[in-house]
Design an enzyme around this catalytic site. Structure first.
Site, PDB file in Angstrom:
ATOM      1  CB  SER A  43      10.594  14.084 -41.281  1.00  0.00           C
ATOM      2  OG  SER A  43      10.535  14.277 -42.679  1.00  0.00           O
ATOM      3  CD  GLU A  53      20.626  -5.024 -13.026  1.00  0.00           C
ATOM      4  OE1 GLU A  53      21.474  -4.556 -12.248  1.00  0.00           O
ATOM      5  OE2 GLU A  53      20.770  -5.036 -14.269  1.00  0.00           O
ATOM      6  CB  SER A 111      10.429  17.885 -44.077  1.00  0.00           C
ATOM      7  OG  SER A 111      11.410  16.854 -44.070  1.00  0.00           O
ATOM      8  CE  LYS A 137      25.085  -5.283 -11.620  1.00  0.00           C
ATOM      9  NZ  LYS A 137      24.263  -4.384 -12.458  1.00  0.00           N
ATOM     10  CB  CYS A 185      23.096  -6.733 -15.539  1.00  0.00           C
ATOM     11  SG  CYS A 185      22.928  -5.775 -17.079  1.00  0.00           S
ATOM     12  N   GLY A 203      11.837  14.685 -46.285  1.00  0.00           N
ATOM     13  CA  GLY A 203      13.253  14.370 -46.302  1.00  0.00           C
ATOM     14  C   GLY A 203      13.543  13.042 -45.623  1.00  0.00           C
TER      15      GLY A 203
END
Length: 702
Positions: free
Chosen positions: A360, A44, A355, A113, A174, A357
């Site tokens: 991240s 598209e 970090s 379209k 689409c 954790g």
């Protein structure tokens, strides 16, 4: 046998990149012809790029698209092949999203379209007008560029099809595939045997299943061939287009492209037998009845045969569709998005405050997946990927990025920005993950920066000093002390992102990466302008629940289908914590305790609020049955707490870091979630209704 070779493609187009888009479109036509195709479908708006947005209000966008199409027609590329090309066009000074059907240097017809996408990420009616006259077409006078290239003055414009000497061909675009009464239904009944769909369909976790089901269904009920083309990569916005071109015949998928790829052009083909389609249709008596009374649509006649009488290629057989696991989608979808952003912005790589954790670490692992994809593409000889990698890494013409860890060390920079409240465990996690991926990694203590800010505060306010709550401080003091640390990390991240290439003898700049997940954004569990504020955030559209699963998968060895970053398993098992408050014998900060809800509950709230469109009362009613293990009063308390938190923190979404769209309950108010910034967090009317329902509930459950 009446064999036809058909081609469809995925193209990595870019908004307003008329040179690049034209080159990739031309290359896809060349590849289709090399494979013997006599019909080719492209994505598209492939000549302008799908994501031009308000640039579609500019006359230049339409003129340049027509000039690009004229270039294709003058080149001779459409000789011997019917090409279905997507571009914006003006008809009677009205803007339309169109498919130009081109053959032998001529425009055969133009199909606008019929149904425009106008929900979620899409605002097509803002830029285009739908063609309202279904089953009708009229003359269209070509632009000067197209008239000069073709020698034509006009062609048919509207809802029409093309009758060749051996079959009938038509297009839909689409969104029309997803509508309840799709155009392919009427087109199939009116005699169209080959249908193309040029699409700009975005990636979303678990969405490919729906797309393939619809494409199968489009040919299963009525028979025929369906070719699906799609955009690929990032064309300048928050969406990722995931490619995966498809060809279906009589309800079966016979060709499938890759879903995530760093290639900028991918063409797939299939050999189909028109007699199989006709035999399939003959056997469906009910279809014949409906077809016999179907109103015909306008037809353009083309003196051209799609069938190659000399072809000896076997007819393409049905294949088993390849689906990526959700965890793989999290790895490779955002990785492609990051790659396109980095190479097209001219960045020299990325910087991430790591970090240790889960969040991240997920961002770092996605960049690691990107480096693995680059290495594989380089091993396969992809010259464009190699050239982009050389520039990004600041390496010479002999460098080959075939080692993902070596390449990561050139372009991925991480730093553990610790304070006195950080733990040795997260510092070790960050260092271990950086080593596994290959990052250029730093461990930096930022207590001096925090101390300098507090020194200034004391000087301004006569020696007064805020305290954490564990030391007797108020809520405001506690929050301010946490935010100083978080916002200092953002400032340092941008400093390092700007100067690290210089420090390492390279040029350019680094894109700073953020790592807040969609659930935390929805709840507002982040500091405004802290280290969640960045240039890009690859996980901002992904839930914490999915990220946990992703970390487990990514920890697996590559031989078992993972990324091979084994330390991620231990990271995923650690309790999520911001590490912004002092740890004592009696208190340890955790995310879920701070938020007042679990991540699983937060994910449920997000889906009900966005996907199910629930306000406070309707959400409470639904959760009364879903959470039957809780008392009504407890469900009410959780719902109220969520909506209060959501409303109070809604303003944070106005500055949220741009992130790749991955979830249908995303909270990015700049594009996807158009709700007010300021909301009354008391919800007085709604909460009174919840209280009344609670009071009317039965006694405690047994």
């Amino acid at each position: 046998m009446q064999n036809v070779t058909v081609a469809t493609c995925s193209l990595d187009q870019w908004a307003l990149d008329f040179d690049g888009n034209l080159e990739r479109t031309k290359r896809s036509i060349e590849l289709a012809k090399q494979k013997g195709a006599t019909y080719r479908v492209g994505p598209e708006l492939e000549l302008s790029g799908y994501g031009c947005e308000d640039h579609f209000h500019e006359i230049d966008t339409f003129q340049h698209s027509a000039e690009a199409l004229a270039d294709i027609l003058k080149s001779g590329l459409t000789d011997g092949i019917l090409c279905d090309i997507g571009l914006p066009m003006l008809h009677n000074s009205v803007p339309y999203n169109c498919r130009a059907m081109c053959l032998n240097g001529k425009v055969v017809c133009i199909r606008p379209k019929l149904f425009l996408a106008d929900d979620g990420n899409y605002r097509e009616p803002r830029w285009f007008t739908r063609w309202e006259r279904l089953g009708e077409a009229e003359d269209h006078y070509l632009s000067p560029a197209l008239a000069a290239a073709t020698g034509q003055q006009s062609c048919l414009f509207g809802d029409c099809s093309i009758q060749t000497l051996d079959t009938r061909v038509a297009s839909e675009t689409c969104e029309e595939l997803f509508t309840p009464n799709s155009p392919h239904i009427h087109l199939g009944l009116s005699g169209v045997e080959i249908l193309g769909n040029g699409s700009g369909s975005h990636f979303e976790l678990r969405k490919l299943d729906k797309r393939i089901d619809l494409i199968r269904s489009a040919t299963e009920k009525s028979g025929g061939v369906y070719l699906y083309a799609n955009q690929l990569g990032c064309d300048g916005g928050r969406m990722l287009y995931d490619g995966c071109a498809l060809i279906a015949v009589n309800g079966n998928i016979v060709a499938q492209g890759s879903q995530f790829s760093l290639a900028d052009v991918e063409v797939i083909t299939a050999v189909i037998d028109l007699e199989e389609i006709r035999a399939y249709r003959i056997a469906k008596a009910s279809r014949g009845v409906q077809a016999s009374r179907t109103r015909p649509i306008p037809v353009v006649h083309a003196n051209f045969r799609l069938v190659d009488a000399k072809s000896c290629d076997p007819v393409s057989a049905p294949l088993s569709v390849r689906y990526h696991l959700p965890e793989e989608q999290i790895a490779y979808g955002p990785a492609v998005w990051l790659w396109d952003y980095a190479r097209r912005t001219g960045a020299s790589g990325f910087f991430l405050p790591l970090s240790g954790g889960a969040d991240s670490s997920s961002t770092a692992a996605i960049v690691g997946a990107m480096c693995q994809m680059v290495a594989k593409a380089a091993l396969n000889g992809d010259e464009r990927v190699i050239a982009d990698a050389r520039r990004m890494a600041g390496q010479g013409p002999d460098y080959l990025p075939t080692d993902p860890r070596e390449f990561a060390n050139c372009i991925m920079h991480t730093a553990y920005l610790g304070t006195e409240n950080s733990s040795q465990g997260t510092e070790n996690f960050a260092k271990g993950l950086a080593e596994a991926i290959g990052n250029y990694h730093l461990t930096v203590k930022i207590d001096g920066v925090v101390s300098a800010i507090l020194t200034l505060f004391r000087a301004v306010f006569g020696g007064r000093e805020p305290r954490f709550k564990v030391h007797g401080g108020s809520f405001s003091e506690n929050q301010a002390l946490q935010n100083i640390q978080a916002r200092s990390r953002m400032l340092l991240s941008y400093l390092f992102g700007q100067l690290l290439p210089w420090v390492r003898g390279n040029s350019g700049f680094l894109l700073v990466l953020g790592s807040g997940n969609v659930d935390e954004g929805l709840r507002g569990y982040l500091t405004k302008y802290d280290c969640s504020s960045a240039d890009l955030n690859p996980i901002g559209g992904i839930s914490k629940v999915d990220l946990k699963r992703f970390l487990w998968w990514a920890a697996k060895p590559e031989t078992e289908g993972g990324l091979g970053f084994g330390i991620l398993q231990a990271i995923s098992e650690a309790p999520p914590t911001a590490e912004l408050e002092p740890i004592t014998d009696a208190y340890t900060q955790t995310d879920e305790a701070d938020m007042g809800m679990t991540y699983q509950e937060l994910s449920t709230f997000g889906r009900l609020r966005k996907i199910s469109r629930c306000g406070p009362v309707s959400m409470f009613k639904r959760l009364l049955t879903q959470w039957d293990h809780l008392e009504p009063a407890e469900v009410a308390s959780k719902v109220k707490h969520f909506f209060r938190s959501y409303a109070m923190n809604r303003h944070k979404m106005s500055t949220i870091t741009p992130s790749v769209h991955c979830e249908s309950y995303g909270c990015d108010d700049n594009r996807f979630d158009l709700r007010p910034i300021f909301i009354d967090a008391r919800f007085p009317f709604q909460f009174r209704m919840i209280d009344r329902i609670c009071a009317a509930q039965s006694s405690p459950k047994l």
